[in-house]
Design a protein around this motif. Structure first.
Motif, PDB file in Angstrom:
ATOM      1  N   ASP A 298      11.317  23.105   6.821  1.00 35.94           N
ATOM      2  CA  ASP A 298      10.651  21.935   7.382  1.00 35.94           C
ATOM      3  C   ASP A 298      11.132  20.660   6.693  1.00 35.94           C
ATOM      4  O   ASP A 298      11.426  20.666   5.492  1.00 35.94           O
ATOM      5  N   PRO A 299      11.201  19.545   7.416  1.00 42.77           N
ATOM      6  CA  PRO A 299      11.520  18.271   6.765  1.00 42.77           C
ATOM      7  C   PRO A 299      10.325  17.794   5.944  1.00 42.77           C
ATOM      8  O   PRO A 299       9.181  18.137   6.247  1.00 42.77           O
ATOM      9  N   PRO A 300      10.562  17.022   4.899  1.00 41.10           N
ATOM     10  CA  PRO A 300       9.429  16.470   4.143  1.00 41.10           C
ATOM     11  C   PRO A 300       8.651  15.483   4.990  1.00 41.10           C
ATOM     12  O   PRO A 300       9.206  14.880   5.922  1.00 41.10           O
ATOM     13  N   PRO A 301       7.377  15.302   4.736  1.00 43.66           N
ATOM     14  CA  PRO A 301       6.581  14.356   5.524  1.00 43.66           C
ATOM     15  C   PRO A 301       7.072  12.925   5.341  1.00 43.66           C
ATOM     16  O   PRO A 301       7.546  12.546   4.261  1.00 43.66           O
ATOM     17  N   GLN A 302       6.950  12.145   6.388  1.00 40.92           N
ATOM     18  CA  GLN A 302       7.322  10.734   6.317  1.00 40.92           C
ATOM     19  C   GLN A 302       6.210   9.943   5.631  1.00 40.92           C
ATOM     20  O   GLN A 302       5.035  10.317   5.663  1.00 40.92           O
ATOM     21  N   ILE A 303       6.581   8.839   5.028  1.00 41.64           N
ATOM     22  CA  ILE A 303       5.611   8.040   4.282  1.00 41.64           C
ATOM     23  C   ILE A 303       4.445   7.579   5.145  1.00 41.64           C
ATOM     24  O   ILE A 303       3.282   7.662   4.709  1.00 41.64           O
ATOM     25  N   PRO A 304       4.649   7.103   6.386  1.00 44.13           N
ATOM     26  CA  PRO A 304       3.485   6.712   7.200  1.00 44.13           C
ATOM     27  C   PRO A 304       2.500   7.854   7.411  1.00 44.13           C
ATOM     28  O   PRO A 304       1.280   7.639   7.419  1.00 44.13           O
ATOM     29  N   ASP A 305       3.013   9.071   7.563  1.00 47.78           N
ATOM     30  CA  ASP A 305       2.122  10.217   7.742  1.00 47.78           C
ATOM     31  C   ASP A 305       1.368  10.515   6.451  1.00 47.78           C
ATOM     32  O   ASP A 305       0.163  10.803   6.471  1.00 47.78           O
ATOM     33  N   LEU A 306       2.050  10.450   5.327  1.00 44.57           N
ATOM     34  CA  LEU A 306       1.377  10.651   4.039  1.00 44.57           C
ATOM     35  C   LEU A 306       0.265   9.620   3.845  1.00 44.57           C
ATOM     36  O   LEU A 306      -0.856   9.959   3.460  1.00 44.57           O
ATOM     37  N   VAL A 307       0.574   8.359   4.116  1.00 43.94           N
ATOM     38  CA  VAL A 307      -0.405   7.288   3.911  1.00 43.94           C
ATOM     39  C   VAL A 307      -1.580   7.453   4.867  1.00 43.94           C
ATOM     40  O   VAL A 307      -2.736   7.185   4.507  1.00 43.94           O
TER      41      VAL A 307
ATOM     42  N   HIS B  83       0.818  -1.210   0.000  1.00 45.84           N
ATOM     43  CA  HIS B  83       0.000   0.000   0.000  1.00 45.84           C
ATOM     44  C   HIS B  83       0.858   1.270   0.000  1.00 45.84           C
ATOM     45  O   HIS B  83       0.429   2.314  -0.480  1.00 45.84           O
ATOM     46  N   THR B  84       2.068   1.178   0.542  1.00 50.21           N
ATOM     47  CA  THR B  84       2.924   2.360   0.631  1.00 50.21           C
ATOM     48  C   THR B  84       3.813   2.547  -0.593  1.00 50.21           C
ATOM     49  O   THR B  84       4.486   3.570  -0.711  1.00 50.21           O
ATOM     50  N   LEU B  85       3.848   1.570  -1.493  1.00 51.87           N
ATOM     51  CA  LEU B  85       4.769   1.642  -2.634  1.00 51.87           C
ATOM     52  C   LEU B  85       4.556   2.884  -3.506  1.00 51.87           C
ATOM     53  O   LEU B  85       5.528   3.547  -3.873  1.00 51.87           O
ATOM     54  N   PRO B  86       3.312   3.226  -3.866  1.00 53.56           N
ATOM     55  CA  PRO B  86       3.152   4.433  -4.695  1.00 53.56           C
ATOM     56  C   PRO B  86       3.677   5.695  -4.008  1.00 53.56           C
ATOM     57  O   PRO B  86       4.301   6.541  -4.647  1.00 53.56           O
ATOM     58  N   ALA B  87       3.420   5.811  -2.708  1.00 55.39           N
ATOM     59  CA  ALA B  87       3.916   6.981  -1.975  1.00 55.39           C
ATOM     60  C   ALA B  87       5.437   7.015  -1.992  1.00 55.39           C
ATOM     61  O   ALA B  87       6.048   8.089  -2.086  1.00 55.39           O
ATOM     62  N   TYR B  88       6.051   5.849  -1.909  1.00 59.67           N
ATOM     63  CA  TYR B  88       7.513   5.805  -1.950  1.00 59.67           C
ATOM     64  C   TYR B  88       8.042   6.258  -3.307  1.00 59.67           C
ATOM     65  O   TYR B  88       9.074   6.926  -3.383  1.00 59.67           O
TER      66      TYR B  88
ATOM     67  N   VAL C  59     -19.665  14.343 -16.035  1.00 59.61           N
ATOM     68  CA  VAL C  59     -19.332  14.920 -14.732  1.00 59.61           C
ATOM     69  C   VAL C  59     -17.819  14.976 -14.571  1.00 59.61           C
ATOM     70  O   VAL C  59     -17.121  13.985 -14.825  1.00 59.61           O
ATOM     71  N   PRO C  60     -17.261  16.112 -14.187  1.00 59.49           N
ATOM     72  CA  PRO C  60     -15.806  16.223 -14.026  1.00 59.49           C
ATOM     73  C   PRO C  60     -15.274  15.260 -12.969  1.00 59.49           C
ATOM     74  O   PRO C  60     -15.985  14.847 -12.054  1.00 59.49           O
ATOM     75  N   ALA C  61     -14.016  14.921 -13.109  1.00 61.88           N
ATOM     76  CA  ALA C  61     -13.339  14.082 -12.120  1.00 61.88           C
ATOM     77  C   ALA C  61     -12.728  14.970 -11.043  1.00 61.88           C
ATOM     78  O   ALA C  61     -12.097  15.980 -11.348  1.00 61.88           O
ATOM     79  N   GLY C  62     -12.926  14.601  -9.785  1.00 60.88           N
ATOM     80  CA  GLY C  62     -12.387  15.376  -8.678  1.00 60.88           C
ATOM     81  C   GLY C  62     -11.311  14.613  -7.927  1.00 60.88           C
ATOM     82  O   GLY C  62     -11.427  13.399  -7.721  1.00 60.88           O
ATOM     83  N   PHE C  63     -10.257  15.315  -7.529  1.00 60.45           N
ATOM     84  CA  PHE C  63      -9.130  14.687  -6.839  1.00 60.45           C
ATOM     85  C   PHE C  63      -8.660  15.562  -5.687  1.00 60.45           C
ATOM     86  O   PHE C  63      -8.506  16.777  -5.843  1.00 60.45           O
ATOM     87  N   TYR C  64      -8.413  14.937  -4.544  1.00 58.72           N
ATOM     88  CA  TYR C  64      -7.643  15.599  -3.506  1.00 58.72           C
ATOM     89  C   TYR C  64      -6.167  15.558  -3.915  1.00 58.72           C
ATOM     90  O   TYR C  64      -5.704  14.558  -4.478  1.00 58.72           O
ATOM     91  N   CYS C  65      -5.436  16.622  -3.623  1.00 58.62           N
ATOM     92  CA  CYS C  65      -4.034  16.701  -4.018  1.00 58.62           C
ATOM     93  C   CYS C  65      -3.158  16.938  -2.794  1.00 58.62           C
ATOM     94  O   CYS C  65      -3.325  17.943  -2.100  1.00 58.62           O
ATOM     95  N   LEU C  66      -2.251  16.022  -2.543  1.00 61.01           N
ATOM     96  CA  LEU C  66      -1.277  16.164  -1.475  1.00 61.01           C
ATOM     97  C   LEU C  66       0.109  16.276  -2.083  1.00 61.01           C
ATOM     98  O   LEU C  66       0.309  15.962  -3.265  1.00 61.01           O
ATOM     99  N   THR C  67       1.057  16.701  -1.278  1.00 61.24           N
ATOM    100  CA  THR C  67       2.434  16.795  -1.748  1.00 61.24           C
ATOM    101  C   THR C  67       3.354  16.033  -0.814  1.00 61.24           C
ATOM    102  O   THR C  67       3.128  15.975   0.402  1.00 61.24           O
ATOM    103  N   ALA C  68       4.400  15.441  -1.385  1.00 63.39           N
ATOM    104  CA  ALA C  68       5.404  14.739  -0.595  1.00 63.39           C
ATOM    105  C   ALA C  68       6.569  15.644  -0.220  1.00 63.39           C
ATOM    106  O   ALA C  68       7.536  15.178   0.389  1.00 63.39           O
ATOM    107  N   SER C  69       6.494  16.919  -0.585  1.00 59.38           N
ATOM    108  CA  SER C  69       7.555  17.852  -0.234  1.00 59.38           C
ATOM    109  C   SER C  69       7.165  18.629   1.021  1.00 59.38           C
ATOM    110  O   SER C  69       6.003  18.648   1.424  1.00 59.38           O
ATOM    111  N   SER C  70       8.131  19.280   1.623  1.00 58.80           N
ATOM    112  CA  SER C  70       7.868  20.072   2.814  1.00 58.80           C
ATOM    113  C   SER C  70       7.091  21.324   2.438  1.00 58.80           C
ATOM    114  O   SER C  70       7.264  21.877   1.346  1.00 58.80           O
ATOM    115  N   LEU C  71       6.233  21.772   3.341  1.00 55.93           N
ATOM    116  CA  LEU C  71       5.415  22.942   3.057  1.00 55.93           C
ATOM    117  C   LEU C  71       6.170  24.248   3.300  1.00 55.93           C
ATOM    118  O   LEU C  71       5.836  25.271   2.721  1.00 55.93           O
ATOM    119  N   ALA C  72       7.172  24.217   4.152  1.00 58.43           N
ATOM    120  CA  ALA C  72       7.976  25.409   4.439  1.00 58.43           C
ATOM    121  C   ALA C  72       9.434  25.086   4.153  1.00 58.43           C
ATOM    122  O   ALA C  72       9.868  23.930   4.287  1.00 58.43           O
TER     123      ALA C  72
END
Length: 454
Positions: free
Chosen positions: A299-308, A209-214, A283-296
């Motif tokens: 700041d360190p980038p988010p860890q994979i468990p937190d992203l998942v 389950h975590t492979l795509p995030a990696y 009907v349009p397709a809707g997606f939530y969008c997250l980023t694997a980079s740091s927001l500031a």
């Protein structure tokens, strides 16, 4: 066992050729036979290569692998794997099965056409045994090719294929060691991997389950797709030729109340675009969008468990998710516009809108102007969702952002009520007047406030 040091492509192929326990077949369509070629020219190929084939003609391909699927698709790749594996075992199990770890490598590629008008991509697969007579294991990849010429794409596919076979036999200790080996010398500069699936006993200890995030976190892909329903697919299949609404955010709160807020935000964007397009459109397709980079910046980038964790909460609310490698909205625009020419709309709270104007964009020569030009390319608009004045003020204070003023209605602030001091304020006013930035109406007083991290 091979040396622990990193080997180049030639020595990887040679190492496999000199290992008498491995033997397999190669079926390559669409980018020459560059993977098999490495083994054939490295020396000792008779120790590894049982067969090579390249069924370019559609009728020949259908006769070998069956008809009814697109020629560059996961379905065709699966059919190729099954056919080649069955034939390999049927022909060689009696004579070699007791002492040989068999493998079948297959790929089906849409390389750059002569006019350069297509989006080069392909599917790559490997079936292999860890021990003679053992159960088969599968690795499936979807790739996008980034080289500017067909001949360079062929070369890159050759390197990737050798990496994949070598890593499957020698670098399966961890997910990280395996994918690092697959990526060596070719990913991300020449190829990106935006989909992976692994099956079989070799991967029992892996968290699939975590492979795509990696893939995104490690820089192997610009984006990956997580579906709330149905099987996972590459972003190209989720976005292809669709009108799209993107809801970018951090989504740090995963409780039920915030999930409802997130769902309402995305639904309001889809409804807005549907009204804009008219009822005759799909009907349009809707997606939530997250980023694997740091927001500031610091700041360190988010860890994979937190992203998942955040992704799973959004999937549970019924929304599909795109995870991007980079945080800037214009990078999201560029990725989506690779796969659709239909309208693209962001649905964002005012905090996201303000960030688009406050970021420094020091990596761009044109700074704000270039960033906004990229963001609003090719029929892109932002639907700006209102924010309560209290949340807006708190958010501005937390980011030490100044220069913004506003009026409010029943404690809410819309994009039309927000003002920025010049000169950035002139850009903001222009985008409002030109309808690139579309203020959404202030909600009813009883409606819950948006999460300030949206």
């Amino acid at each position: 066992m091979p040396s622990a040091q990193k080997l180049d492509t030639h020595h990887k192929a040679l190492t496999l050729n000199l290992d008498p326990s491995k033997f397999g077949s190669f079926a390559e369509i669409g980018a020459g036979q560059e993977v098999a070629r490495w083994f054939l020219v490295s020396g000792g190929a008779s120790g590894t290569v049982a067969k090579t084939i390249s069924a370019y003609d559609k009728e020949v391909s259908d006769d070998l692998y069956g008809s009814g699927s697109r020629y560059v698709s996961e379905q065709r790749l699966e059919a190729m794997l099954e056919s080649e594996w069955t034939q390999l075992l049927t022909q060689l199990s009696k004579t070699r099965g007791s002492h040989t770890r068999f493998f079948s490598f297959v790929d089906t590629i849409s390389a750059r056409n002569f006019a350069g008008t297509n989006e080069p991509h392909g599917w790559v697969g490997l079936r292999f045994q860890l021990q003679p007579g053992g159960s088969p294991n599968d690795i499936l990849l979807h790739i996008n090719m980034l080289d500017p010429a067909n001949v360079l794409e062929q070369e890159a596919i050759g390197i990737l294929g050798v990496n994949l076979i070598y890593s499957a036999f020698y670098q399966l200790q961890t997910r990280e060691s395996f994918l690092e080996g697959v990526a060596q010398d070719v990913v991300m500069e020449r190829i990106e991997i935006d989909y992976i699936d692994v099956r079989g006993p070799a991967f029992e200890t892996w968290d699939r389950h975590t492979l795509p995030a990696y893939l995104v976190s490690a820089g192997f892909a610009e984006a990956v797709f997580f579906p709330s329903k149905g099987p996972a697919v590459p972003p190209t299949e989720a976005l292809y030729k669709k009108a799209v609404v993107l809801a970018p955010g951090y989504f740090s709160h995963v409780d039920a109340d915030h999930s409802q807020v997130h769902a309402r935000l995305l639904a309001s964007g889809v409804e807005q675009l549907q009204n804009e397009l008219g009822e005759t459109h799909v009907v349009p397709a809707g997606f939530y969008c997250l980023t694997a980079s740091s927001l500031a910046p610091n700041d360190p980038p988010p860890q994979i468990p937190d992203l998942v964790r955040r992704i799973d909460a959004l999937l549970a609310s019924g929304g599909d998710v795109l995870l991007f490698r980079q945080s800037e909205l214009y990078h999201m625009t560029a990725l989506v516009n690779r796969y659709t020419k239909a309208p693209v709309r962001f649905i964002s709270g005012l905090s996201q809108v303000i960030r688009a104007f406050e970021d420094i964009y020091g990596n761009l020569e044109g700074r704000h102007l270039e960033a906004l030009g990229r963001l609003f390319a090719q029929n892109v608009r932002i639907y700006a969702y209102p924010m309560t004045s209290g949340d807006l003020r708190e958010w501005l204070n937390s980011f030490s952002t100044t220069g913004w003023e506003w009026n409010e209605t029943n404690g809410w602030v819309s994009a039309a009520q927000l003002r920025r001091a010049p000169p950035v304020g002139h850009l903001y006013d222009y985008l409002l007047a030109s309808n690139f930035l579309v203020p959404m109406p202030v909600p009813a007083a009883a409606e819950a406030a948006l999460d300030r991290h949206m």
